[in-house]
Design an enzyme around this catalytic site. Structure first.
Site, mmCIF file in Angstrom:
data_model
loop_
_atom_site.group_PDB
_atom_site.id
_atom_site.type_symbol
_atom_site.label_atom_id
_atom_site.label_comp_id
_atom_site.label_asym_id
_atom_site.label_seq_id
_atom_site.Cartn_x
_atom_site.Cartn_y
_atom_site.Cartn_z
ATOM 1 C CG HIS A 1 -13.072 33.784 14.933
ATOM 2 N ND1 HIS A 1 -11.935 33.231 15.487
ATOM 3 C CD2 HIS A 1 -13.952 33.904 15.947
ATOM 4 C CE1 HIS A 1 -12.134 33.019 16.771
ATOM 5 N NE2 HIS A 1 -13.351 33.400 17.080
ATOM 6 C CG ASP B 1 -14.672 30.422 15.731
ATOM 7 O OD1 ASP B 1 -15.751 30.922 15.373
ATOM 8 O OD2 ASP B 1 -14.423 30.134 16.915
ATOM 9 C CG HIS C 1 -13.215 26.403 17.002
ATOM 10 N ND1 HIS C 1 -12.578 27.309 17.825
ATOM 11 C CD2 HIS C 1 -12.732 25.174 17.338
ATOM 12 C CE1 HIS C 1 -11.729 26.652 18.605
ATOM 13 N NE2 HIS C 1 -11.797 25.367 18.320
ATOM 14 C CD1 TRP D 1 -7.845 33.079 18.480
ATOM 15 C CD2 TRP D 1 -8.174 32.972 20.685
ATOM 16 N NE1 TRP D 1 -8.411 34.261 18.874
ATOM 17 C CE2 TRP D 1 -8.626 34.219 20.231
ATOM 18 C CE3 TRP D 1 -8.276 32.674 22.057
ATOM 19 C CZ2 TRP D 1 -9.176 35.188 21.079
ATOM 20 C CZ3 TRP D 1 -8.821 33.631 22.902
ATOM 21 C CH2 TRP D 1 -9.270 34.874 22.414
ATOM 22 C CG ASP E 1 -15.096 28.121 20.306
ATOM 23 O OD1 ASP E 1 -15.325 28.223 21.528
ATOM 24 O OD2 ASP E 1 -14.370 28.924 19.693
ATOM 25 C CG ASP F 1 -17.969 32.565 20.989
ATOM 26 O OD1 ASP F 1 -17.500 31.672 20.272
ATOM 27 O OD2 ASP F 1 -17.388 33.653 21.179
ATOM 28 C CE LYS G 1 -12.394 36.897 18.392
ATOM 29 N NZ LYS G 1 -12.469 36.471 19.781
ATOM 30 C CD GLU H 1 -10.140 29.839 16.937
ATOM 31 O OE1 GLU H 1 -9.572 29.269 17.888
ATOM 32 O OE2 GLU H 1 -11.360 30.102 16.935
ATOM 33 C CG ASP I 1 -16.326 35.420 17.975
ATOM 34 O OD1 ASP I 1 -16.855 34.336 17.706
ATOM 35 O OD2 ASP I 1 -15.352 35.542 18.725
HETATM 36 C C1 RNT Z 1 -11.905 32.897 20.580
HETATM 37 C C2 RNT Z 1 -11.696 31.620 19.856
HETATM 38 C C3 RNT Z 1 -11.241 30.469 20.699
HETATM 39 C C4 RNT Z 1 -11.968 30.368 22.012
HETATM 40 C C5 RNT Z 1 -11.734 29.091 22.759
HETATM 41 C C6 RNT Z 1 -12.148 29.196 24.192
HETATM 42 O O1 RNT Z 1 -12.501 33.858 19.830
HETATM 43 O O2 RNT Z 1 -12.850 31.270 19.153
HETATM 44 O O3 RNT Z 1 -11.320 29.316 19.962
HETATM 45 O O4 RNT Z 1 -13.343 30.507 21.839
HETATM 46 O O5 RNT Z 1 -10.443 28.695 22.619
HETATM 47 ZN ZN ZN Z 2 -12.862 29.352 18.185
#
Ligand code: RNT
Ligand code: ZN
Length: 416
Positions: free
Chosen positions: A260, A257, A284, A183, A324, A294, A226, A224, A292
């Site tokens: 994302h 993810d 993820h 990523w 994640d 988290d 986004k 990955e 996003d």
């Molecule tokens: C970032 C991605 C990535 C990170 C990690 C720390 O938007 O989701 O995967 O969260 O690698």
């Molecule tokens: Zn991620």
């Protein structure tokens, strides 16, 4: 016990075997991210996460050293059931005497030997790995592998290749594959003058990384995508379309993810779309709140839907599940455990659905009964089956929080 027997009978009426569900659940590996414990900072010099991601909150007890992070992880893993993997970032290298002498493009397997020992000690299935292309001075103008300056791109190419070597070492040591997820934060805050050229550069950089000749039996590479990050709101080089086409044409895999995408796009719908073409899909699991963000994974409808797609398509070996998220506003160990247990609960929910019956109803256009059954299933006694799962795995059920609280009082509060 009695409650489980009753639940078992109730599910049996729908043709669902709770014993098969319990056995299957115990076999689904989940990769636990090391970065929840220290707010994504790592050991190699960064002060805070950057690159469009941010950890908010200042709850006491952040792990500040490798020893503290390992101790916290050990407690977290001891409160989780089922097969587990450890997901590491390159920034968690143990540099020792090499600190200040080598940079991320020179990291070697030996810098990760303590993690291998850790994984073996607590009986993990394997280790997954991530190049850390953020929180570093060689991220220039917010760009890494797509930067116009070849020197910047080359640094990150060397870093990613170093990570593939370390991944081979993890696979050799653990006897399990290593998923390497790439990523990069590359993007722009405002309207670009050129959207294509950075993507061409990213494509070529990735090609150079993949051409280093790594062992595909040991290492699985994923990319990955986004939609945007903080400070890079207008343009992300590694978009969904970019990486899906990249992965498809290069024979590697996509990582989805679920934080994302645009808020009305669902990863639960993307998984089966990719399964029509790919042998493996990486995942993820996070929780985006408006963006996003988290947040810690909760037992929400979309998580259940994601797990249903994995289970009903027979894809528990194909979809590589990883956590994640990073929350610094609550006890970080509790965050780990709550998120991981919710994935387990959602998988169990998914394992207890009468898919064959429902599939026939869909094909016969019997949508009335399909809806009725799907809705009935929502209030079935999943909790009793979950308790039985915990009981069989020697977990007393809900006293895990007491252990976290005791650790907070004796260990975390001392970290000033
Ligand atoms: C970032 C991605 C990535 C990170 C990690 C720390 O938007 O989701 O995967 O969260 O690698
Ligand atoms: Zn991620």
């Amino acid at each position: 016990m009695e409650r489980y027997e009753q639940a078992k009978e109730m599910f049996a009426k729908y043709g669902v075997d709770t014993e098969i569900a319990l056995r299957t659940l115990a076999q689904i590996p989940v990769s636990v991210h090391c970065w929840q414990g220290d707010d994504v900072i790592g050991f190699d010099g960064a002060g805070a996460a950057s690159g469009g991601i941010q950890t908010t909150g200042n709850y006491p007890g952040r792990a500040r050293t490798p020893e503290e992070l390992m101790a916290d992880l050990k407690l977290a893993f001891s409160l989780m059931t089922g097969r587990k993997r450890l997901n590491l970032h390159a920034s968690y290298a143990f540099l020792g005497e090499d600190k200040g002498k080598i940079d991320r493009d020179g990291y070697l397997p030996k810098h990760f030997a303590p993690w291998v020992a850790f994984a073996k000690e607590i009986g993990l299935d394997g280790i997954d790995f991530n190049p850390t292309c953020f929180s570093h001075p060689m991220v220039k103008d917010g760009l890494t592998l797509s930067h116009p300056d070849k020197q910047v791109r080359d640094f990150w190419i060397r870093h990613c290749i170093a990570c593939l070597r370390i991944a081979e070492y993890f696979a050799d040591e653990t006897g399990s594959h290593c998923l390497v997820n790439i990523w990069v934060p590359d993007g722009l805050k405002d309207v670009p003058a050129d959207r294509l050229t950075p993507r061409i550069r990213l494509r070529d950089s990735l090609d150079e990384i993949l051409s280093c000749g790594y062992d595909k039996k040991k290492v699985i590479v994923a990319v990955e995508s986004k939609v945007f990050g903080i400070g890079v709101e207008s343009y992300t080089v590694g978009s969904n379309e970019f990486y899906q086409n990249y992965a498809a044409t290069r024979g590697i895999c996509c990582l989805l993810d679920n934080g994302h995408y645009h808020p009305t796009e669902n990863v639960s719908d993307k998984i089966p779309s990719l399964l029509a073409f790919y042998d493996k899909v990486a995942l993820h699991v996070t929780r985006g709140v408006r963006w996003d963000s988290d947040h810690v994974v909760l037992l929400e409808d979309e998580l259940k839907e994601i797990c249903k797609e994995i289970v009903r398509n027979g894809a528990t070996e194909k979809v590589m599940i990883a956590l994640d998220y990073f929350d610094a506003s609550i006890n970080r160990i509790s965050a780990w455990v709550v998120g991981e247990r919710n994935v387990g609960k959602a998988l169990l929910f998914a394992l207890l659905q009468p898919y064959e019956k429902l599939r026939v109803m869909q094909d016969e256009a019997n949508f009335t009964e399909q809806m009725a059954v799907q809705e009935e299933m929502k209030t079935m006694p999943y909790g009793d089956v979950w308790e039985e799962y915990l009981r069989r795995n020697h977990f007393a059920g809900s006293d895990w929080f007491e252990q976290v609280r005791a650790y907070e009082n004796t260990v975390l509060k001392e970290r000033k």
